[in-house]
Design a protein around this motif. Structure first.
Motif, mmCIF file in Angstrom:
data_model
loop_
_atom_site.group_PDB
_atom_site.id
_atom_site.type_symbol
_atom_site.label_atom_id
_atom_site.label_comp_id
_atom_site.label_asym_id
_atom_site.label_seq_id
_atom_site.Cartn_x
_atom_site.Cartn_y
_atom_site.Cartn_z
ATOM 1 N N UNK A 1 53.099 46.021 21.923
ATOM 2 C CA UNK A 1 52.294 45.501 22.627
ATOM 3 C C UNK A 1 53.647 44.758 24.154
ATOM 4 N N UNK A 2 54.222 43.828 22.909
ATOM 5 C CA UNK A 2 55.553 43.411 23.868
ATOM 6 C C UNK A 2 56.536 43.975 24.496
ATOM 7 N N UNK A 3 56.595 45.828 23.932
ATOM 8 C CA UNK A 3 57.379 46.726 25.197
ATOM 9 C C UNK A 3 56.691 47.014 26.468
ATOM 10 N N UNK A 4 55.020 47.356 26.351
ATOM 11 C CA UNK A 4 54.493 47.307 27.258
ATOM 12 C C UNK A 4 54.556 45.790 28.807
ATOM 13 N N UNK A 5 54.621 44.640 27.904
ATOM 14 C CA UNK A 5 54.747 43.431 28.631
ATOM 15 C C UNK A 5 55.859 43.355 29.165
#
Length: 159
Positions: free
Chosen positions: A146-150
């Motif tokens: 998720x944080x990589x996507x953000x």
């Protein structure tokens, strides 16, 4: 045990708060023994707009007032994450399998003294400014993707 695939995702708003040096606010949750950090996030109340929820969650978790931030960008779509199996049924009263989140990038216009995590219902025990590139390494493992996507979404506005 409840089958997680039958549970809905919790609607949520998340905030990436970027200071003048290009660092991101992260806090360590009070309710976790892990050394993991996270950005402010929280549930969207029934009938509440996601952006309003983001401003509210930012205030509730960091004490940062709306006047100290400006909206830079919003993720175009909801992002999802699933809880690990051992947490399903233990958090959020067992009602959710994970979260569906709308993320917002805010520029912090205040000073460090305008941050106050000793809020009415504190979420964090400590906070700091982190390099955006470090986020996937300091978050709980189940939120790493998720944080990589953000980071990918907000990359044009970072640094």
């Amino acid at each position: 045990m409840t089958n997680p695939t039958t549970l809905p995702y919790r609607p949520c708003a998340g905030v990436m708060l970027l200071n003048r040096e290009g660092k991101v606010f992260v806090g360590q949750r009070l309710d976790s023994t892990l050394e993991a950090w996270q950005m402010p996030q929280g549930g969207i109340d029934h009938g509440e707009e996601a952006l309003e929820a983001a401003y509210r969650e930012l205030w509730e978790e960091t004490g940062v007032e709306r006047r100290y931030v400006e909206l830079v960008a919003a993720a175009p779509d909801e992002l999802y994450y699933d809880l690990p199996e051992d947490l399903i049924g233990k958090v959020w009263k067992g009602k959710w399998r994970g979260q569906r989140q709308l993320w917002f990038l805010f520029r912090f216009l205040g000073e460090d003294g305008d941050v106050n995590i000793a809020t009415a219902d504190p979420e964090f025990r400590v906070w700091r400014w982190a390099d955006p590139a470090d986020l996937p390494d300091i978050i709980v493992p189940f939120k790493r993707a998720l944080y990589q996507e953000i980071l990918g979404i907000f990359q044009p506005h970072l640094g």
